[in-house]
Each structure stands twice: as structure tokens, then as C-alpha cells.
Design an enzyme around this catalytic site. Structure first.
Site, PDB file in Angstrom:
ATOM      1  N   LYS A   1       0.857  -1.019   0.141  1.00  9.30           N
ATOM      2  CA  LYS A   1      -0.003  -0.257   0.039  1.00  9.30           C
ATOM      3  C   LYS A   1       0.819   1.197  -0.034  1.00  9.30           C
ATOM      4  CE  LYS A   1      -3.111  -3.190   0.613  1.00  9.30           C
ATOM      5  NZ  LYS A   1      -4.085  -3.742  -0.223  1.00  9.30           N
TER       6      LYS A   1
HETATM    7  C1  LIG Z   1      -5.153  -4.951   0.379  1.00  8.62           C
HETATM    8  C2  LIG Z   1      -6.524  -4.493   0.268  1.00  8.62           C
HETATM    9  C3  LIG Z   1      -7.442  -4.772   1.449  1.00  8.62           C
HETATM   10  C4  LIG Z   1      -6.848  -5.419   2.921  1.00  8.62           C
HETATM   11  O1  LIG Z   1      -5.774  -4.827   3.430  1.00  8.62           O
HETATM   12  P1  LIG Z   1      -5.028  -5.899   4.213  1.00  8.62           P
HETATM   13  O2  LIG Z   1      -4.068  -4.943   5.115  1.00  8.62           O
HETATM   14  O3  LIG Z   1      -4.025  -6.616   3.529  1.00  8.62           O
HETATM   15  O4  LIG Z   1      -5.993  -6.500   5.156  1.00  8.62           O
HETATM   16  C5  LIG Z   1      -8.464  -4.198   1.513  1.00  8.62           C
HETATM   17  N1  LIG Z   1      -9.128  -3.752   0.247  1.00  8.62           N
HETATM   18  C6  LIG Z   1      -8.479  -3.478  -0.707  1.00  8.62           C
HETATM   19  C7  LIG Z   1      -9.060  -2.890  -1.974  1.00  8.62           C
HETATM   20  C8  LIG Z   1      -7.139  -3.639  -0.776  1.00  8.62           C
HETATM   21  O5  LIG Z   1      -6.454  -3.442  -1.723  1.00  8.62           O
END
Ligand SMILES: *Cc1c(COP(=O)(O)O)cnc(C)c1O
Length: 426
Positions: A203
Site C-alpha cells: 500500500k
Molecule cells: C489490500 C486491500 C485490503 C486489505 O488490506 P490488508 O491490510 O491486506 O488486510 C482491502 N481492500 C483493498 C481494496 C485492498 O487493496
């Protein structure tokens, strides 16, 4: 014109692009120092220790201040943030939640974890949820809409909010891929009823894992705190929460963020502006250069009049899946890793979701006897089926140098010229 590498020419770059982990690639001394401080104070837990460093508190305060929203809560992951957000809203068995066809599995997965059933809404050329398609998928069992700004591009929030208001349902913003995105000058996550962030490795900023929930609504916030911490509220003075646990506690879980993660994320969050500014700069230069040379080239649409995307990816829309595939293959040969997202498939086409298979007995909660049953068919969201295989994404790291940007433009130019000439696929 130089030959594309895939046709035997010299690649535009002699090595692949830097990895697309915007936060991780700028991680360094600052994160190391604050995390060390927490460790050396022997204080890894956010709520108590002999020598508290309050790193998660600091992160939450920084998020609140920057995003101009009164309440922020650190949690363990993006998935946790969505679950906590839905539980705060009281979503559960017998409810439906609208999610976009183009999203990561975690979005519908979190809905299922809350014992509700995801209903997929079609997308438009922003490659995000199409507000005009909401009416079609709405019925009286729908309690919320989760919007997901995919890969750094904002969602058109005004029509989503208007629709939600007209039906008296909630809007959750899944900001996992888009921390820092704005819409009409407001930070994504602060526009709907509740916002959910992920700080996983992939992210915009990262603590390896981590997440956050933000809201303006103190009642929702109190429920979020309770659900994320076994039903109770600690450090009540910080929020002025005085509702006694004996009366207000409900059964919660543990989604608490560790103070070590909080320390890393506090320093990462300090770098957000710098990360976004750099990605936006490269994004604008590349997009501009290609637009001038290829006026027929279509990019994904940004629905914000102020262009509040964060530039973490440049999204192309080709006339056909074949053209998108050829583009990706040729770009790989140039050492520029463009790609389809989720194999060009809507989330509901993933086997577990499509077959409504859960870890529970009788595929609970999909077995709820809704008046309008939720059934996923292959062509449930026809625009997603049309658009996603034609989309290609160029990742833009915050560490791209001027030379990287030039090489990307050079590689894309060669490839696009060749595509235009050979097959008139552009
Ligand atoms: C990565 C992601 C999540 C989940 O996040 P995590 O920290 O991996 O649990 C939720 N929604 C979207 C759109 C994502 O890309």
C-alpha cells in the site's frame, strides 16, 4: 523510430523498474529510530507499559490532524479496518453490502466475515464503482455501500453520497490502495460515514501490516473502539467517552495495533506528502508526454475535478483485451512492468466468491433466505467484464528518477507506435 525490444530492439531500460512499494522504498532511519525507541522502552503494547511511548496515539493524532477528521483508530490490517467499520455500523447477518466489481478479495471477504452478503455493483471508465449503477443492485436488505478507490484514483463521491442519503444507508470508503487521495479537496476516507485504510506492504505507506479507521461520528467511533478491543473502551479521557462498559460493552475481538507498528507508521505517515508529490509529478509527466504523441490513447478517467489521484499508477484503457495484452508483453520486454489488475477479472469471478464458499456450515452467511437471493453469474457486471481486460497499469514508484521517467516514456512511445502501426489496435 527505434524498434521495440519485443521486435529485437534494445530495451528502453537495462533493468526492471524499482519495486512498487511506495512506503517501503522510502523506509529508513526515521522509522528505525522510533521503532527502536519503543523497543528499548520495553513498551510494545499501546495501552499500558511501565514507560509508554504512545506511538499509535501519535499516529492517530497525525491522521486526524492531516485529514481533518476528529477520530482515527489504528488496527491490525486493512481487512480488520473494514470489519471494524462494518461492525461499528451494526452490519451483520441478513444484511447486504454493495461492493464494486473491481476490488481486491478483502473487500467482499470482510463483508462475509461480518456475516453479511456482498452485492457487486458495476464500474465505469474510472475503473471504480459507477454511481449510476447503484439503483440496479439496491434492495431493502442493503445496509451500506463500500466504495474502493482502486490504485490511487478517487471515486466520484457526490452521486454515491446522494444515493446513500436517498436510501438512508451508510457509505464506507475502502482506502486500502489510496491513502492520500482527495476528492474535491477532501481526503478520501473522510467523505463517507467511515473510512478504512490498509498499511500492508503493497500500500501507499506501510508497517508491513496495519490499518486504520476514521470517522466524524463519535457513536460510530466508540463502537469501532469497542469492537477492535474486546468490547471495551480504554483511555476514555482522550475521547470524552463516558458510557459504562457494564451497560454498553458488546462482544468484540482483538484488532489492536502494536506500538511498534504504530511507531513505524507514524514516521511513514510523515512521509506521505513527499511520497504522493513524487508519484504525482512522475505520473503527470508520463501522461502528458504520451497524450501529446498519442492523442487517441485513452486513460482511465479521474472523476475528481481537482485531479485528486495520487499517481501511484497510470491506468490505460485500450480498445481491446488483445491490445492491452500486447502492450503489457512489449512493455515487459522494455523492462517496464505494466500489468492487468487481478488478471483483468471482477472480484465476483474468483472461485470462492463465485461459488459462495465459506469456512462455515452450509456456507453461512450466503445461506440467508433473502427475498431477492444473491446469485453471482459470469456476466453480472457487464461493464467490468468489458473494461477490466482492456485496462493496463503502469506502477509509479516515489523513487523514480528523471532518467527512469524518460526511459518509461521512451519505452511506451516505441511500444505504442508499433501497436498503432502493426495492427491499428490503438
Ligand atoms: C489490500 C486491500 C485490503 C486489505 O488490506 P490488508 O491490510 O491486506 O488486510 C482491502 N481492500 C483493498 C481494496 C485492498 O487493496
Amino acid at each position: 523510430m527505434k524498434k521495440p525490444a519485443i521486435e529485437g530492439g534494445t530495451p528502453a531500460r537495462n533493468k526492471p523498474l524499482p519495486p512498487n512499494y511506495p512506503g517501503a522504498v522510502v523506509m529508513g532511519q526515521e522509522e528505525a529510530e522510533f521503532a527502536s525507541k519503543v523497543i528499548l522502552a520495553q513498551s510494545p503494547f499501546r495501552y499500558y507499559s511501565p514507560d509508554p511511548q504512545s506511538a499509535v496515539d501519535k499516529l492517530e493524532n497525525a491522521i486526524s490532524a492531516k485529514m481533518n477528521i476528529p477520530y482515527a483508530l489504528g488496527v491490525t490490517s486493512g481487512t480488520a479496518s473494514l470489519i471494524v467499520a462494518m461492525k461499528a455500523l451494526g452490519i451483520g447477518y441478513g444484511d447486504k453490502v454493495i461492493v464494486p466489481a473491481n476490488t481486491f478479495l478483502a473487500t467482499p471477504g470482510a463483508v462475509v466475515c461480518c456475516n453479511a452478503v456482498p452485492v457487486f455493483c458495476d464500474i465505469d471508465e474510472s475503473l471504480n464503482l459507477d454511481p449510476a449503477a447503484l439503483e440496479q443492485v439496491y434492495d431493502e436488505d442493503v445496509k451500506a455501500i463500500i466504495v474502493v478507490p482502486i490504485l490511487g484514483n478517487p471515486v466520484d463521491m457526490d452521486p454515491v453520497l446522494a444515493f446513500a442519503r436517498s436510501k438512508n444507508i451508510a457509505v464506507i470508503e475502502d482506502m486500502a490502495q489510496s491513502c492520500g487521495v482527495t476528492y474535491k479537496g477532501q481526503y478520501g476516507g473522510t467523505i463517507g460515514n467511515i473510512g478504512a485504510f490498509s498499511f500492508q506492504m503493497n500500500k501507499i505507506i506501510t508497517g508491513g501490516e496495519g490499518g486504520a479507521v476514521v470517522t466524524r461520528d463519535l457513536d460510530l467511533f466508540e463502537r469501532a473502539i469497542r469492537y477492535h478491543d474486546q468490547g471495551i473502551v480504554r483511555h476514555r479521557d482522550r475521547y470524552g467517552i463516558d458510557s459504562p462498559d457494564e451497560e454498553f460493552a458488546f462482544v468484540g475481538q482483538n484488532y489492536r495495533m502494536s506500538d511498534i507498528t504504530g511507531a513505524v507508521l507514524f514516521e511513514q505517515f510523515n512521509k506521505l506528502d513527499e511520497i504522493v508529490a513524487s508519484m504525482r509529478r512522475s505520473h503527470a509527466i508520463i501522461k502528458q508526454a504520451l497524450s501529446v504523441q498519442f492523442p487517441e490513447l485513452q486513460f482511465r478517467n479521474c472523476p475528481d475535478p481537482d485531479d485528486g489521484q495520487i499517481g501511484s499508477n497510470l491506468g490505460f484503457l485500450f480498445p481491446s483485451a488483445e491490445a492491452a495484452n500486447k502492450f503489457n508483453q512489449a512493455m515487459h520486454a522494455e523492462n517496464i512492468g505494466t500489468h492487468a489488475l487481478y488478471a483483468g477479472k471482477p472480484a465476483y469471478r474468483t472461485a470462492a466468491i463465485f461459488n459462495q464458499r465459506t469456512a462455515d456450515k452450509d456456507n453461512f452467511p450466503f445461506n440467508y433466505p433473502f427475498k431477492n437471493p444473491v446469485i453471482y453469474t459470469e456476466d453480472l457486471c457487464p461493464r467490468a467484464i468489458d473494461l477490466l481486460p482492456r485496462a493496463a497499469f503502469l506502477p509509479i514508484a516515489p523513487t523514480l528518477t528523471e532518467q527512469d521517467v524518460e526511459e518509461i516514456i521512451e519505452g511506451a512511445t516505441k511500444v505504442l507506435h508499433s501497436l498503432r502501426e502493426q495492427a491499428r489496435v490503438l
